[in-house]
Write an enzyme that holds these catalytic residues in place. Structure first.
Site, PDB file in Angstrom:
ATOM      1  N   ASP A  34       0.856  -1.175   0.000  1.00 12.65           N
ATOM      2  CA  ASP A  34       0.000   0.000   0.000  1.00 12.65           C
ATOM      3  C   ASP A  34       0.895   1.229   0.000  1.00 12.65           C
ATOM      4  OD1 ASP A  34      -1.914  -1.916   0.267  1.00 12.65           O
ATOM      5  OD2 ASP A  34      -2.304  -1.498   2.399  1.00 12.65           O
ATOM      6  N   ASN A  60      10.480  40.711  -6.627  1.00  9.42           N
ATOM      7  CA  ASN A  60       9.471  39.720  -6.249  1.00  9.42           C
ATOM      8  C   ASN A  60       8.323  40.384  -5.512  1.00  9.42           C
ATOM      9  OD1 ASN A  60       8.774  36.751  -5.963  1.00  9.42           O
ATOM     10  ND2 ASN A  60       8.679  37.414  -3.826  1.00  9.42           N
ATOM     11  N   GLY A  73       3.986  36.748  -7.760  1.00  2.00           N
ATOM     12  CA  GLY A  73       4.655  36.996  -9.029  1.00  2.00           C
ATOM     13  C   GLY A  73       5.932  37.785  -8.880  1.00  2.00           C
ATOM     14  N   GLU A  89      33.060  41.730 -29.230  1.00  2.61           N
ATOM     15  CA  GLU A  89      33.302  40.497 -28.479  1.00  2.61           C
ATOM     16  C   GLU A  89      33.201  39.277 -29.399  1.00  2.61           C
ATOM     17  OE1 GLU A  89      31.581  38.061 -24.583  1.00  2.61           O
ATOM     18  OE2 GLU A  89      30.331  39.570 -25.581  1.00  2.61           O
ATOM     19  N   ASP A 139      28.483  38.446 -30.072  1.00  2.00           N
ATOM     20  CA  ASP A 139      28.051  39.705 -30.676  1.00  2.00           C
ATOM     21  C   ASP A 139      28.445  39.688 -32.154  1.00  2.00           C
ATOM     22  OD1 ASP A 139      27.452  40.259 -28.065  1.00  2.00           O
ATOM     23  OD2 ASP A 139      29.187  41.565 -27.745  1.00  2.00           O
ATOM     24  N   GLY A 177      30.364  40.709 -21.934  1.00  2.00           N
ATOM     25  CA  GLY A 177      31.383  41.430 -22.681  1.00  2.00           C
ATOM     26  C   GLY A 177      31.543  42.867 -22.230  1.00  2.00           C
ATOM     27  N   HIS A 221      -7.131   4.668-122.850  1.00  2.00           N
ATOM     28  CA  HIS A 221      -8.253   3.811-123.224  1.00  2.00           C
ATOM     29  C   HIS A 221      -8.305   2.520-122.412  1.00  2.00           C
ATOM     30  CE1 HIS A 221      -5.282   1.641-125.803  1.00  2.00           C
ATOM     31  NE2 HIS A 221      -6.133   0.624-125.659  1.00  2.00           N
ATOM     32  N   ASP A 269      -3.838   9.580-125.845  1.00  2.00           N
ATOM     33  CA  ASP A 269      -4.131   8.289-125.199  1.00  2.00           C
ATOM     34  C   ASP A 269      -3.073   8.021-124.118  1.00  2.00           C
ATOM     35  OD1 ASP A 269      -5.209   5.877-124.571  1.00  2.00           O
ATOM     36  OD2 ASP A 269      -4.524   4.841-126.392  1.00  2.00           O
ATOM     37  N   SER A 327      -2.027  -3.167-124.842  1.00  2.00           N
ATOM     38  CA  SER A 327      -2.302  -1.736-124.751  1.00  2.00           C
ATOM     39  C   SER A 327      -1.870  -1.181-123.393  1.00  2.00           C
ATOM     40  CB  SER A 327      -3.796  -1.472-124.940  1.00  2.00           C
ATOM     41  OG  SER A 327      -4.188  -1.759-126.261  1.00  2.00           O
TER      42      SER A 327
END
Length: 691
Positions: free
Chosen positions: A77, A154, A158, A231, A241, A281, A476, A524, A619
Site C-alpha cells: 500500500d 518579487n 509573481g 566580443e 556579438d 562582454g 483507253h 491516249d 495496250s
C-alpha cells in the site's frame, strides 16, 4: 407553470451553475484524507486527488496522521506525490507525530500536483490511512531561477524585471537592452558608430541602421583597425556579438573580433546595418566610414557581342548598342534582331539584359523521302550530308549543306532546296537472242517496271512504273475503271504482287468513249497513283522517262523493245511476259498506210515490222529504247518513248502515244497531287521482292 417555461428556467439554472463552476479559482489550502479515515481504509483502494494553487505560488504539504501498511519500497500500500508525470515521493508505514520517522512538511515549487493512494487485497492489521494538508506559499522567482537580465523584483504571487536608466525592457519583459535603432543616413558621405562608442556598447541589444543614397550610387564601406572591437569567442564564430551588412539581397558578415572587415562595395544605394549583442562582454564597439560611388554595370553581360561604344567602366544612364559576332544572333521571341540598345540602370543592371547573342541554330535538317541525313551539330557552320537509303535510289542535287548565318541549311550554291532521292530507272539486263508477236519470253530483270493491268470493261493491258508511286499507261485501258487491278514483280503474272490503287488520272484532252471502232486515239495517256509506295529493289524499279527537248531520239529505224502479256504470234494470250524488238518507222509513211478515217498526228509514234509488233492486251505497255548516252557493260538503260495505243492489224506495225510530248503534263500532275497530300501520313512502302 407551463412545460416550455419550466424548460427555459432549468436551462437558465444549468448555465448559471456551469458559469459558477468554471469561475472557481484554485484553492489556497485544503485537506486530503484516505478513504474511510479515521477508520481503516478499504482493500483494493485506488484514488487520486488533484491539487492546484494560483500562479506565482508553490505548494507546502504536511501530514497530521500516517498509518499505511509498511512494505519494501511501499510495494503493498502507498501514497504517491506526483508532479507532471514523475513520482516525487512515496509514503507508507506507521508513524506518530512525535516519532522520528514522521515526514516533515515539504515545499514543492509548482502550482499543480497529484496525490495517488492505492491498497492491495489485504489490510489485516487494520491500518487507518493518512490525513494531510496543503497550503499555497508565495514563490520567490528571483531566487529560484534568476529570470531577469538585470533587476528582479518579487511580490506575492509573481515578479517583474527592471533595467538601469540607459536601458529599456525588451518585448520578452525579462531582457534589458540599449535603445539604439532607427538611424537613417542620407548624406553621400558619413560615419556610423555603435552606441556610446568608444565606450563599451550595451548588452542584450539589437541596433539597426539604414544608409539610403540617390539612385545610381552604391554605398562603399571602409573600416579602420583602431575602430573595431566586438566580443568574439576564440574560434571567431561571432556567436556572442555580431555586425551584419545587408544590401541588394546580399549579406556581408557576420563580423566580430578585433580584425576589421575589408572594404565593401555593396552594389546598392540602400544598405542595412544590424548590430546584435548578448548579455556579456566589455568591448568598445565599432565605427564605419561610408561613401558613395557610381554603381557600375558589368562589362561581361553580353557574351559573343560587339558593344559600341566600348568602355572599361559603364555607369548609370550610359547607353550601348549590341550586335552579335559572326555565327550568333539575337532572338526576340520568334523574331531575329540585327542589334539592340541597352541602358545602364540605377541598380547596376542593363536594360534588355534578357536579350542574348545565341549561336545561330538551323535546327535539325529536314528529311528527304527515301533518304537519310547525317549531322552532329545544328549551329552555324555545322554540316549535314544527305544520301539515299538504297542503291535503287540516286541523289539528285548536292549532298552537302551547311548551317548558314540566316539560320537555314544551304548548299554550295547558297540554295535551301533539298536534294531528292530519285529512283534508279531503266536498268535492264535484256539480251536479244531471237526473233509478243515475233517475240520471246522475258527473264527476270529485263523489264522490272512492267505492270499487268486488269480493268473493267476493257480487260487486260499493260503499264509502266515510272516512280515508286506512279504508273503510266494508255487512257483507253483505264478510262472507265477508277480502281483497276495492278500486278508487278514477276514475269509470270500469277506470281506477281498486287499493288493498291489510289487514283486514276486520264489526260484531260482524251475523249472518253467506247474503244470498239474508235478512230481517234489522240492523247491516249493516263497516270495511276498508287495508294502505297513500293519498295524499290532488284525485283521492281521504274523505267526512265525521255529527256525533255530531245526530239531527235529515238531515230527512225532505231530498234526498241515492246513487252506485254498480250496476244502472241499464235494469237494466244500468255501467262509469261513476252517481248520483241521493233524498229521506229517514219510517221508520215505509216499515215499513208493507215485508213484515212483514223487520226494520226505528232502525238504518236509508229513502230514495228513484219512479224514484230504489239497486239491485243498489250495496250498501255511501254515502247522502250536504249539510252545510248549511258554506257555500262553490265546493263542497258532503257527509257519509255511510247505507250502501246492502237493498230490496224497485229504483226505489221503499231501506233504509240509519244511520251516526249506529255512530259510537262506528267510532271505537273504528279507535283499537284503530291502537294495536296503533303500533310497526309503515308503508310510504309510495300515490299514486292520475295527474295
Amino acid at each position: 407553470m407551463s412545460s416550455s417555461v419550466m424548460d427555459m428556467t432549468l436551462r437558465w439554472l444549468f448555465l448559471v451553475l456551469l458559469g459558477c463552476a468554471s469561475a472557481v479559482s484554485p484553492s489556497m489550502y485544503g485537506e486530503i484524507t484516505s478513504p474511510n479515515y479515521p477508520q481503516i481504509y478499504p482493500n483494493n483502494a485506488n484514488e487520486t486527488w488533484n491539487i492546484q494553487v494560483p500562479d506565482g505560488y508553490g505548494i507546502r504539504l504536511y501530514f497530521i496522521h500516517l498509518d499505511i501498511e509498511p512494505s519494501d519500497n511501499c510495494e503493498y500500500d502507498s501514497l504517491q506525490v506526483i508532479i507532471g508525470n514523475e513520482v516525487q515521493r512515496v509514503f507508507c508505514g506507521r508513524h506518530s507525530l512525535e516519532s522520528t520517522g514522521f515526514p516533515k512538511e515539504t515545499f514543492y515549487p509548482t502550482t499543480r500536483m497529484k496525490l495517488h493512494f492505492n491498497s492491495d487485497f489485504s489490510n489485516q492489521e487494520r491500518y487507518t490511512g493518512f490525513a494531510a494538508y496543503y497550503v499555497a506559499v508565495d514563490v520567490d522567482e528571483c531566487k529560484l531561477s534568476n529570470p531577469c537580465s538585470h533587476f528582479c523584483n518579487n511580490y506575492i504571487g509573481g515578479f517583474f524585471c527592471s533595467c538601469p536608466p540607459e536601458y529599456e525592457l525588451q518585448e520578452d519583459q525579462s531582457t534589458c537592452g540599449g535603445n539604439c535603432s532607427g538611424g537613417l543616413y542620407t548624406d553621400l558621405r558619413g560615419q556610423i558608430s555603435s552606441p556610446g562608442y568608444p565606450s563599451p556598447y550595451p548588452e542584450n541589444s539589437r541596433c539597426e541602421y539604414k544608409i539610403l543614397l540617390e539612385l545610381g550610387y552604391q554605398v562603399v564601406l571602409t573600416f579602420k583597425a583602431q575602430d573595431f572591437d566586438i566580443e568574439a569567442p576564440e574560434d571567431g564564430s561571432c556567436i556572442y556579438d555580431s555586425l551584419i551588412i545587408k544590401a541588394k539581397g546580399r549579406k556581408f558578415g557576420p563580423y566580430c573580433g578585433r580584425t576589421p572587415p575589408p572594404r565593401i562595395e555593396t552594389g546598392s544605394y540602400e544598405v542595412d546595418i544590424d548590430f546584435i549583442t548578448d548579455s556579456g562582454g566589455d568591448n568598445r564597439g565599432w565605427k564605419i566610414y561610408y561613401s558613395e560611388d557610381a554603381i557600375p554595370c558589368p562589362t561581361g553581360t553580353f557574351q559573343h557581342a560587339i558593344v559600341n561604344p566600348r568602355k572599361d567602366k559603364y555607369i548609370f544612364k550610359d547607353m550601348i548598342t549590341v550586335k552579335c559576332e559572326e555565327g550568333y544572333e539575337i532572338l526576340y521571341g520568334q523574331k531575329r534582331l540585327p542589334s539592340f540598345r541597352a541602358k545602364c540602370q540605377a541598380d547596376g543592371t542593363w536594360s534588355n539584359a534578357n536579350l542574348r547573342c545565341q549561336p545561330v541554330n538551323c535546327g535539325d535538317p529536314e528529311e528527304i523521302t527515301n533518304g537519310d541525313v547525317d549531322f552532329t551539330l545544328t549551329t552555324y557552320g555545322a554540316m549535314a550530308v544527305y544520301h539515299c537509303t538504297t542503291e535503287y535510289y540516286t541523289l539528285k542535287g548536292e549532298d552537302t549543306y551547311h548551317c548558314s548565318l540566316d539560320g537555314f541549311w544551304r548548299n554550295s550554291k547558297k540554295e535551301t532546296e533539298l536534294p531528292q532521292c530519285a529512283a534508279v530507272c531503266g536498268k535492264s539486263s535484256v539480251i536479244w537472242e531471237t526473233r509478243i508477236l515475233g517475240g520471246k519470253g522475258a527473264k527476270e530483270g529485263y523489264f522490272p517496271w512492267l505492270v499487268r493491268v486488269a480493268s473493267s470493261p476493257n480487260g487486260l493491258g499493260g503499264a509502266s512504273l515510272i516512280s515508286d508511286r506512279w504508273v503510266l499507261t494508255a487512257a483507253h485501258v483505264v478510262q472507265e475503271d477508277e480502281s483497276p487491278t495492278l500486278k508487278v514483280g514477276s514475269v509470270a503474272h500469277h506470281m506477281a504482287t498486287e499493288i493498291p490503287v489510289k487514283k486514276v488520272i486520264v489526260h484531260p484532252e482524251w475523249t472518253i468513249g467506247s474503244n470498239d471502232g474508235r478512230l481517234n486515239f489522240n492523247n491516249d495517256i493516263a497516270l495511276i497513283q498508287l495508294a502505297r509506295r513500293v519498295e524499290l529493289d532488284e525485283c521492281v524499279y521504274p523505267v526512265c522517262l525521255p529527256q525533255k527537248g530531245e526530239s531527235d531520239h529515238p531515230a527512225i529505224r532505231e530498234a526498241g523493245y515492246v513487252a506485254g502479256w498480250g496476244t502472241t504470234e499464235r494469237l494466244q494470250k500468255t501467262k509469261h511476259l513476252q517481248f520483241t524488238m521493233v524498229p521506229l518507222r517514219d510517221l508520215e509513211g505509216c499515215k499513208k498506210i493507215v485508213p484515212k478515217n483514223h487520226t494520226v498526228n505528232s502525238n504518236m509514234l509508229c513502230a514495228g515490222a513484219a512479224g514484230h509488233d504489239s497486239c491485243t492486251h498489250d495496250s498501255g505497255g511501254p515502247l522502250m529504247f536504249e539510252d545510248l548516252k549511258v554506257r555500262n557493260e553490265e546493263y542497258k538503260t532503257l527509257y519509255i518513248a511510247g505507250i502501246v495505243s492502237w493498230g490496224v492489224k497485229c504483226g505489221e506495225f503499231g501506233m504509240y502515244t509519244k511520251v516526249q510530248n506529255y512530259l510537262d503534263w506528267i510532271e505537273t500532275t504528279i507535283e499537284k497531287e503530291e502537294r495536296e497530300e503533303n500533310d497526309e501520313e503515308q503508310p510504309e512502302p510495300l515490299k514486292i521482292c520475295k527474295k
